[in-house]
Design a protein around this motif. Structure first.
Motif, PDB file in Angstrom:
ATOM      1  N   SER A   1       0.825  -1.205   0.000  1.00 22.87           N
ATOM      2  CA  SER A   1       0.000   0.000   0.000  1.00 22.87           C
ATOM      3  C   SER A   1       0.863   1.260   0.000  1.00 22.87           C
ATOM      4  N   ALA A   2       1.962   1.242   0.782  1.00 25.84           N
ATOM      5  CA  ALA A   2       2.843   2.404   0.843  1.00 25.84           C
ATOM      6  C   ALA A   2       3.498   2.671  -0.502  1.00 25.84           C
ATOM      7  N   LEU A   3       3.982   1.625  -1.146  1.00 20.41           N
ATOM      8  CA  LEU A   3       4.620   1.785  -2.452  1.00 20.41           C
ATOM      9  C   LEU A   3       3.608   2.239  -3.507  1.00 20.41           C
ATOM     10  N   GLN A   4       2.381   1.757  -3.373  1.00 17.57           N
ATOM     11  CA  GLN A   4       1.325   2.186  -4.296  1.00 17.57           C
ATOM     12  C   GLN A   4       1.011   3.661  -4.083  1.00 17.57           C
ATOM     13  N   THR A   5       0.905   4.084  -2.831  1.00 18.27           N
ATOM     14  CA  THR A   5       0.634   5.492  -2.506  1.00 18.27           C
ATOM     15  C   THR A   5       1.732   6.398  -3.040  1.00 18.27           C
ATOM     16  N   LEU A   6       2.966   5.929  -2.971  1.00 16.45           N
ATOM     17  CA  LEU A   6       4.107   6.721  -3.427  1.00 16.45           C
ATOM     18  C   LEU A   6       4.314   6.644  -4.936  1.00 16.45           C
ATOM     19  N   GLY A   7       3.397   5.970  -5.641  1.00 17.29           N
ATOM     20  CA  GLY A   7       3.447   5.908  -7.099  1.00 17.29           C
ATOM     21  C   GLY A   7       4.497   4.966  -7.656  1.00 17.29           C
ATOM     22  N   LEU A   8       4.828   3.917  -6.891  1.00 16.31           N
ATOM     23  CA  LEU A   8       5.881   2.997  -7.311  1.00 16.31           C
ATOM     24  C   LEU A   8       5.346   1.648  -7.775  1.00 16.31           C
ATOM     25  N   THR A   9       4.056   1.616  -8.151  1.00 13.92           N
ATOM     26  CA  THR A   9       3.474   0.358  -8.640  1.00 13.92           C
ATOM     27  C   THR A   9       2.770   0.576  -9.978  1.00 13.92           C
ATOM     28  N   GLY A  10       3.332   1.454 -10.793  1.00  9.31           N
ATOM     29  CA  GLY A  10       2.664   1.832 -12.041  1.00  9.31           C
ATOM     30  C   GLY A  10       2.737   0.800 -13.143  1.00  9.31           C
ATOM     31  N   THR A  11       3.700  -0.107 -13.073  1.00 11.57           N
ATOM     32  CA  THR A  11       3.842  -1.127 -14.115  1.00 11.57           C
ATOM     33  C   THR A  11       3.723  -2.511 -13.506  1.00 11.57           C
ATOM     34  N   ALA A  12       3.550  -3.508 -14.374  1.00  5.03           N
ATOM     35  CA  ALA A  12       3.426  -4.882 -13.895  1.00  5.03           C
ATOM     36  C   ALA A  12       4.693  -5.318 -13.162  1.00  5.03           C
ATOM     37  N   ALA A  13       5.844  -4.925 -13.698  1.00  7.98           N
ATOM     38  CA  ALA A  13       7.114  -5.273 -13.061  1.00  7.98           C
ATOM     39  C   ALA A  13       7.248  -4.599 -11.695  1.00  7.98           C
TER      40      ALA A  13
END
Length: 237
Positions: A191-203
């Motif tokens: 969730s933290a990485l998603q909030t920080l915009g670090l889950t934009g791609t499949a990789a």
């Protein structure tokens, strides 16, 4: 003359959205603070495998670190104040987000079981409460008042730790708390990485999930080693 009635609604919605994002960022940032702390704390706990003197010397060094620039336990109090502030921010943000999610539902509906969601995401709130309750007891046990469940002395950190985990039920309580911590770390990292915009791609999403698992296993597993080995008699007085 035409009136524009939609603007206030858009502004209000925009403010609410920005506020929600801010709360999520605060949760992510405070969560990162706690991850750093538990990693250092776990390292200190593992000193138990080096024996009585090594463990107690580490505990004493924490209290004298920075002297004479800092007073006795000065570093510990700086860390404690910072952690309390992070805890207040984390819990308050979580509560505010939960309230918003609840009030956003304008109609009651039947909740169907989401088979695609992970166990860690479904237990996030209750896991957080479990960790908070355990934290209070953990501080009472080892820091505030120093309660020895075995009835022994409390002035020796290593012996207090051994006396505590020599009791099977204390070890079980600790392991349940570590399970809750592991699940919380797993989903919280994602969730933290998603909030920080670090889950934009499949990789990136794959890396985020892997990071969540690694942190959960390393931290929860590392904390669990000492009580288990005390109970098994490997670590003893």
């Amino acid at each position: 003359m035409a009136t524009h009635t939609s603007a206030p609604t858009l502004v209000k919605g925009s403010r609410a959205a920005r506020s929600t994002i801010t709360l999520k960022i605060l949760m992510a940032a405070s969560g990162i603070v706690f991850i750093g702390f538990v990693l250092v704390h776990m390292y200190g706990n593992l000193k138990a495998f080096a024996g009585h003197d090594a463990f107690n010397e580490y505990a004493h060094h924490l209290r004298t670190f920075g002297e004479p620039i800092l007073p006795y336990e000065g570093l510990l109090w700086i860390v404690r104040v910072g952690l309390i502030a992070a805890l207040v921010v984390h819990v308050a943000s979580a509560y505010a987000l939960a309230r918003r999610a609840s009030t956003a539902r304008t109609q009651k509906y039947a909740v169907k079981k989401n088979r695609s969601s992970s166990l860690s995401s479904r237990t996030m709130r209750w896991g957080g409460v479990t960790i908070l309750v355990f934290l209070v007891w953990h501080l009472l046990n080892f820091t505030i008042g120093k309660i020895n469940p075995s009835g022994g002395a409390t002035n020796d950190p290593y012996n207090l730790m051994v006396d505590t985990f020599d009791l099977w039920w204390m070890t079980i309580i600790y392991l349940v708390a570590m399970l809750a911590l592991g699940l919380h770390l797993h989903h919280g990292t994602w969730s933290a990485l998603q909030t920080l915009g670090l889950t934009g791609t499949a990789a990136a999403r794959t890396r985020a999930k892997t990071a969540g698992w690694v942190l959960a296993v390393v931290i929860a597993g590392g904390f669990s080693l000492v009580p288990l080995f005390v109970l098994l008699g490997v670590i003893s007085k």
